[in-house]
Design a protein around this motif. Structure first.
Motif, mmCIF file in Angstrom:
data_model
loop_
_atom_site.group_PDB
_atom_site.id
_atom_site.type_symbol
_atom_site.label_atom_id
_atom_site.label_comp_id
_atom_site.label_asym_id
_atom_site.label_seq_id
_atom_site.Cartn_x
_atom_site.Cartn_y
_atom_site.Cartn_z
ATOM 1 N N MET A 221 -51.184 -78.764 83.751
ATOM 2 C CA MET A 221 -52.239 -77.876 83.266
ATOM 3 C C MET A 221 -52.062 -76.447 83.775
ATOM 4 S SD MET A 221 -56.353 -78.252 83.623
ATOM 5 C CE MET A 221 -57.439 -76.982 82.980
ATOM 6 N N TRP A 222 -51.705 -76.351 85.080
ATOM 7 C CA TRP A 222 -51.510 -75.014 85.652
ATOM 8 C C TRP A 222 -50.375 -74.255 84.973
ATOM 9 C CZ3 TRP A 222 -55.223 -72.981 88.175
ATOM 10 C CH2 TRP A 222 -56.095 -73.766 88.922
ATOM 11 N N ILE A 223 -49.385 -75.016 84.496
ATOM 12 C CA ILE A 223 -48.283 -74.364 83.779
ATOM 13 C C ILE A 223 -48.794 -73.696 82.514
ATOM 14 C CG2 ILE A 223 -46.126 -74.771 82.512
ATOM 15 C CD1 ILE A 223 -45.498 -76.987 84.506
ATOM 16 N N TYR A 224 -49.688 -74.406 81.786
ATOM 17 C CA TYR A 224 -50.245 -73.845 80.560
ATOM 18 C C TYR A 224 -51.106 -72.617 80.841
ATOM 19 C CZ TYR A 224 -48.635 -78.084 78.259
ATOM 20 O OH TYR A 224 -47.859 -79.092 77.765
ATOM 21 N N ILE A 225 -51.888 -72.693 81.906
ATOM 22 C CA ILE A 225 -52.732 -71.557 82.291
ATOM 23 C C ILE A 225 -51.866 -70.357 82.644
ATOM 24 C CG2 ILE A 225 -54.354 -70.688 84.020
ATOM 25 C CD1 ILE A 225 -55.515 -73.537 84.163
ATOM 26 N N ALA A 226 -50.798 -70.613 83.427
ATOM 27 C CA ALA A 226 -49.887 -69.531 83.810
ATOM 28 C C ALA A 226 -49.215 -68.926 82.589
ATOM 29 C CB ALA A 226 -48.836 -70.055 84.789
#
Length: 305
Positions: free
Chosen positions: A1-6
């Motif tokens: 999920m953090w990858i998508y946010i980044a």
């Protein structure tokens, strides 16, 4: 999920930077520019040398003229009538104006025997327009100014002379089906393409390698301005048969002198040049006035005969 946010944050930042670059480079800013020649720190060392030209531009009788560009903008200029059969169209540079860029040379052209048309490029001065297109669309305007001059005043010969972006504009104009009585072109410190000068300024002023941004910036200029930053004056010179004089200072810290050397090579037998060793951007005429006047006069005499 953090990858998508980044990834989303990166895309937002990237797109935001693109709009910042686009606004800085292309959008008209009425309160930003080189301003009046008499208050320019850049020209301060040459102010007394420029004084006769400043007074001429300010006080000599002229006619305000206007045309409608091919895409519907009202463009303005000042016409100094000398009652002769030859006219020069003077084209100023990026975020500048005719008085700033031609207070040195305008009187030279007039004294040489030219009627003088000093224009406001689109998105500058009194002329309408929201976007500056680095000479691409402006070159169509120069063609239209030449056609206007022919229709209203019927000169035997027309010369195009531009400085900085104006230098690029008049070279771009070579592939715009100019009237047959355009006899020659003088391009002072012009750049080879919008893309090349934007990358150069990005590296010098912002310490970034802007090459990665160029395709995306080009997409924006296509969408919002209908032009390409990859259009090149080198292409305009390849099949050109109108004589072109390239003038450039070898200490130019804005537009590299190598750009004029590249253009000169592309012009082949139709190209000639004046390179001034100690001149910075747009200052060749002021640094070596006698030489530039002599060689420019010889060029004009040869091509207006």
């Amino acid at each position: 999920m953090w990858i998508y946010i980044a990834l989303i944050l990166f895309l937002i930042l990237f797109i935001s930077l693109l709009f910042v670059f686009f606004n800085m480079a292309f959008v008209r800013k009425n309160n930003v520019g080189l301003g009046d020649v008499e208050t320019s720190n850049y020209l301060k060392p040459y102010l007394e040398q420029l004084r006769p030209g400043i007074e001429f531009i300010d006080n000599h009788p002229c006619e305000e003229v206007s045309i409608l560009s091919y895409d519907g903008l009202k463009l303005y200029g000042r016409y100094y009538d000398h009652n002769t059969d030859k006219t020069v169209i003077l084209v100023h540079g990026y975020r500048s104006n005719g008085k700033h860029d031609f207070s040195g040379a305008l009187k030279f052209y007039y004294d040489f025997g030219f009627n003088v048309l000093l224009i406001d490029q689109r998105s500058h001065g009194k002329s309408e327009g929201r976007l500056i297109t680095f000479g691409v669309k402006e070159s169509f305007d120069v063609r239209d100014w030449a056609e206007f001059i022919n229709k209203k005043y019927s000169p035997k010969s027309i010369v195009l002379s531009g400085v900085s972006m104006g230098g690029g504009t008049v070279v771009f104009a070579l592939k715009r089906n100019l009237p047959q009585n355009v006899k020659c072109v003088i391009a002072d410190c012009g750049f080879t393409s919008p893309e090349a000068i934007i990358r150069k300024v990005g590296k010098d002023r912002f310490k970034i390698n802007a090459k990665f941004y160029m395709p995306f910036l080009n997409a924006m200029t296509h969408i919002f301005g209908g032009f390409s930053i990859y259009e090149s004056t080198i292409d305009a010179l390849k099949d050109n048969k109108i004589p072109v004089m390239f003038i450039h200072g070898e200490k130019d810290n804005f537009v590299p002198v190598e750009m004029s050397r590249e253009a000169l090579k592309a012009a082949g037998e139709y190209g000639s040049s004046i390179f001034v060793k100690e001149a910075d951007h747009g200052l060749s005429y002021l640094v070596e006035t006698e030489r530039v006047v002599t060689e420019t006069s010889e060029f004009l005499i040869k091509n207006l005969a």
